[in-house]
Design a protein around this motif. Sequence first.
Motif, mmCIF file in Angstrom:
data_model
loop_
_atom_site.group_PDB
_atom_site.id
_atom_site.type_symbol
_atom_site.label_atom_id
_atom_site.label_comp_id
_atom_site.label_asym_id
_atom_site.label_seq_id
_atom_site.Cartn_x
_atom_site.Cartn_y
_atom_site.Cartn_z
ATOM 1 N N GLY A 195 -3.920 5.129 -2.604
ATOM 2 C CA GLY A 195 -4.879 6.051 -2.004
ATOM 3 C C GLY A 195 -5.434 7.097 -2.942
ATOM 4 N N CYS A 196 -4.913 7.144 -4.183
ATOM 5 C CA CYS A 196 -5.520 8.034 -5.167
ATOM 6 C C CYS A 196 -4.980 7.637 -6.539
ATOM 7 N N ALA A 197 -5.427 8.349 -7.560
ATOM 8 C CA ALA A 197 -5.095 7.955 -8.928
ATOM 9 C C ALA A 197 -3.605 8.057 -9.236
ATOM 10 N N TRP A 225 -1.987 10.357 5.838
ATOM 11 C CA TRP A 225 -0.835 11.259 5.871
ATOM 12 C C TRP A 225 -0.652 12.041 4.582
ATOM 13 N N CYS A 226 -0.963 11.405 3.450
ATOM 14 C CA CYS A 226 -0.582 12.009 2.173
ATOM 15 C C CYS A 226 -1.483 13.190 1.837
ATOM 16 N N ARG A 227 -0.908 14.233 1.250
ATOM 17 C CA ARG A 227 -1.678 15.429 0.904
ATOM 18 C C ARG A 227 -2.695 15.155 -0.203
ATOM 19 N N SER A 230 0.830 -1.201 0.000
ATOM 20 C CA SER A 230 0.000 0.000 0.000
ATOM 21 C C SER A 230 0.862 1.248 0.000
ATOM 22 N N CYS A 231 0.274 2.351 -0.453
ATOM 23 C CA CYS A 231 0.898 3.659 -0.273
ATOM 24 C C CYS A 231 0.397 4.185 1.063
ATOM 25 N N VAL A 232 0.853 5.371 1.460
ATOM 26 C CA VAL A 232 0.498 5.823 2.809
ATOM 27 C C VAL A 232 -0.944 6.332 2.883
ATOM 28 N N GLU A 273 -1.357 6.468 -7.865
ATOM 29 C CA GLU A 273 -0.957 5.067 -7.917
ATOM 30 C C GLU A 273 0.448 4.804 -7.404
ATOM 31 N N CYS A 274 0.805 5.381 -6.271
ATOM 32 C CA CYS A 274 2.155 5.175 -5.748
ATOM 33 C C CYS A 274 2.415 3.726 -5.348
ATOM 34 N N ALA A 275 1.374 2.945 -5.087
ATOM 35 C CA ALA A 275 1.590 1.550 -4.691
ATOM 36 C C ALA A 275 1.745 0.639 -5.901
HETATM 37 S S1 SF4 Z 1 -1.259 7.122 -4.472
HETATM 38 FE FE1 SF4 Z 1 -2.129 9.079 -3.924
HETATM 39 S S2 SF4 Z 1 -2.606 8.833 -1.770
HETATM 40 FE FE2 SF4 Z 1 -1.160 7.237 -2.252
HETATM 41 S S3 SF4 Z 1 0.833 8.152 -1.737
HETATM 42 FE FE3 SF4 Z 1 0.467 8.452 -3.935
HETATM 43 S S4 SF4 Z 1 -0.373 10.507 -4.012
HETATM 44 FE FE4 SF4 Z 1 -0.605 9.828 -1.905
#
Ligand code: SF4
Lengths: 127, 856
Positions: free
Chosen positions: B682-684, B648-650, B642-644, B686-688
């Motif tokens: 956690g959003c588009a 925490w993430c903005r 997972s990403c954070v 797609e850091c994970a």
């Molecule tokens: S995918 Fe979105 S929510 Fe997750 S770390 Fe990246 S920017 Fe932040």
Amino acid sequence: MTAVPATASSTATVVCAYDRLTPELGVAALVGGEQVAIFRLADGSVHAVQNLDPFSGASVMSRGITGSRGDVPTIASPIYKQVFSLLDGTCLVTMDKSPKDGQAPDLVVYPVTLDNGQVIIDLAGSE
Amino acid sequence: MTTEHIVVVGGGMVAHRFTEALRARDTAGRYSVEVLAEEPRAPYDRVALTSYFQLKSPDELQLGDPALWHDPLVTLHRDTRATGVDRDRRIVRVDGGREVAYDHLVLATGSYAWAPPTPGADLPGVFMYRTVDDVAALRGWVEERRAALGRPVRGAVIGGGLLGLEAAGALQSLGAVSTVIQFADRLMNLQVDEGGGEALKRLIERMGVTVRCNTATQEIRAGKDGHVGSLLFADGGEQLVDVVVFATGVRPRDELGATAGLEIGARGGVVVDDTCLTADPAVSAIGEVACIQGACLGLIAPGNTMAEIAVDRLLGGSSTFPGADMATKLKLLGVDVASFGDAFATTPGALEMVYADPVNGVYKKLVLTDDATTLLGGVLVGDASAYASLRPMVGAALPGDPAAWILPEGSVEKGEIELPDSAGVCSCNNVSAGAIRDAVNHDGCHDLGAVKACTKAGTSCGSCLPLVKKIMGTELEKSGIEVSNALCEHFALSRTQLFNAIKVAEVTTFSEVIERFGTGRGCDICKPTVGSILASLYNAHVLGDDRAALQDTNDRVMANMQKDGTYSVVPRVPGGEILPEHLILIGQIAQDYGLYTKITGGQRIDLFGARLEQLPSIWKRLVDAGMESGHAYGKSLRTVKSCVGSTWCRYGVQDSVGMAIALELRYRGLRSPHKLKLGVSGCARECAEARGKDVGVIATDKGWNVYVGGNGGFTPVHAQLLVEDVPDDQVFQVIDRYLMYYIRTADRLQRTAPWQQEHEGGLDRIREIVVEDSLGLGAELDAHMARHIDSYEDEWKAVLNDPVRLQQFTSFVNAPDQADPTLAYVEQRGQRRPATPEERAGGAVLIAPSTLEVRS
Ligand code: SF4
Ligand SMILES: Cc1cc2nc3c(=O)[nH]c(=O)nc-3n(C[C@H](O)[C@H](O)[C@H](O)COP(=O)(O)OP(=O)(O)OC[C@H]3O[C@@H](n4cnc5c(N)ncnc54)[C@H](O)[C@@H]3O)c2cc1C
């Protein structure tokens, strides 16, 4: 090091009780400095081969999967999956690989005798 | 031999295919290639342009292997526009006046997006839809306007064709409301008939897009701020807008050809013959700019064919353009649309056979010859699953009752189709049914992998694989070669058949399984397969009863065997979230046992070099501290990365860590045909990298998108969208069913990506089964997963409490306190690693493992 009990013949060694062996699950034993893999099969027979896997160089044959090819009982290397006969050690499936430098593709087989519920391996009788 | 120099003008998709094919085939290095590209980037996948909105970087649109552009015989100039051609001097002029000499010139300048002259078309907020720069500017504008206006942005797309619907989908995915303004009387009037257009309109409106047909846009008016503000229609109507996209067609970029005096077609395009040559033998034209057989073709497949022909001719071949297949199959806004052959029944005497289900938004039409036997064409809207089978049948007789192809599945028995040899099966790589049959009959390809390798069929998009498999099966059967799905010499059943047999017979031990369904003693292929099936079905301990002897290398001792026969240990770190005290404990164990430590790709920590007999004491310390098995050794769920996320993430819009932990705890211990990995972003952004996983979950403003099948192994693939914007409980339900259905039906060691591709009907059919419950399997799959979740126990904890199973973790049965004396290590970067054979032979300083052990 645990003392290895000796028997009448100087090369034959008592390794463990037959009951200590679980069907189809191998164990390793140290016999006169050699590593031996010992298997008790579902039919009750016991087989012993070298524990060294000639294709990977690791001492792991006791941890392979037992099985059969045709009527021949087999053991497969847990590392690269080569298959060997438990009867004469012949490599039946090489998986397109060659053994490590200095190794023969086939396994050394050791004669096993059962005496009074004990498993006895004779290094001198190897073939 | 001196090299001849080819100059390609245009750096688009067809230029890429030309360069790639030339370098692949010109092994002697006869030609060097110089590509002049106006756009600031290497050729990219324009067909996938709309996916730009889901990508992190435009680089993901790149075509093929980027190494092509580093080939010494290839030069790519970006940001370089050709301004003129002097055919007498064989020179191309580029911006800035530089001249480039050629021996052969290839024009591959494609098309530009055309807009009808409309007052106001130059206002800020009016966009085209052709290049990465176009879509990047569109996204920037919509985001900026949304922030400035503080309400959803109002969008309009002028043009209701294929491109217009894509653009409308793009506006929606950017969070704008959108209206499609269509001049014609129906959507996609070039591909579908009236009935199809109606069905399409209903489906598109259901997605929240407004559709206005029969509407001509007269003027675009500015708002108070000078940006685009409203549309004025010819019928006097008006509509407020904040952004406008023109999707009113394309025109060939034939200006270089025209000024160089080459012939131009009546509707534009550089005229070429069937070999792609212009009247000047030193100049070819390929792709959308070429006017071939009297027309410019706006699809990629004929463009690629032209590129291959041009290359073939340059190398002395004799191929000619076979005519274009304008068949299309698309997914627009989640709606399937396909059209092929004579879709409008223009053949004299043609019959049309129509099935329409307005409630479910399905419209299907077959066009047949007057005797209702030969297929001429068709239109499929809402459900295009028959497209792959029908398109190659155009011109051939349909066996059985043709109605079977358009009526709902199962209402009429379908005839067995026998494709003609000439029928195209794989359109990406232009492979015919005949070529596949040849591969099977003459080249000895007897399994799908061999056929793919030999013919290239199914190696690009993969949508034809079910058909390829079927043709192969039929050929093998004909030639008397048994199509063997047998697992191995001990079981004549395939994994799927065996799974069902065991499930129905409710047997729980290997001896019963082999006695009832197999022969002999089993082997290293069937034993682990049965072990895995028993684990998937009953979730009993992998080392219980007679099952320890079934398990493959790693499962057998619940650790990963490394090359020297020692093991690695990986405790579970759900979602990658870890307590500091657990980190410290892992570090302490590594120090005490002298284990090599490395962070894994799945956000946890791997400890290498543990000996068999050390595993229980290591695990005891982990379990006592509340950690559990990570199943890093199993063909089972591994990790949920997972990403954070939003905590925490903005940028985060949902709690990705919370979701990842929930998923990991839900599926931990689940045994499957191959290993499974999940990811949650956690959003588009797609850091994970969730779309590189078997199941990827990506947060949206409204919930979660679930993607599946992103695990291709050797051949990487991105996961495909299964459901959109669903709440948490539905995320769990669709993944429960998807995984269980995969576990029940996949082959041994088949990953999710190939399983999904080879599944009859592909992902669309899988979606019907797991989301729409078309087979009525849903409740059973749900119950099976619920059983798994309820019966989960930590495998390692269970073994530590069982003296009999602990016996297995012994080095030598007659010397249990002796370590394997053949292990040898050297130090590297402050840790140990196995010594190489040379290091052993050279007598390098070897570290005996036992000397590193402080406690045990
Ligand atoms: S995918 Fe979105 S929510 Fe997750 S770390 Fe990246 S920017 Fe932040
Ligand atoms: C959003 C979208 C969706 C699409 N979907 C599909 C689909 O589903 N199926 C399908 O088959 N097709 C689809 N297409 C069409 C497909 O993209 C084109 O058929 C294909 O890109 C044509 O390739 P090409 O190389 O001929 O032209 P292009 O890809 O347009 O490339 C031409 C390149 O040449 C450059 N150029 C032009 N003039 C010069 C000059 N003088 N000097 C230097 N460079 C120059 C241009 O900037 C451009 O980069 C779609 C197109 C778009 C825009």
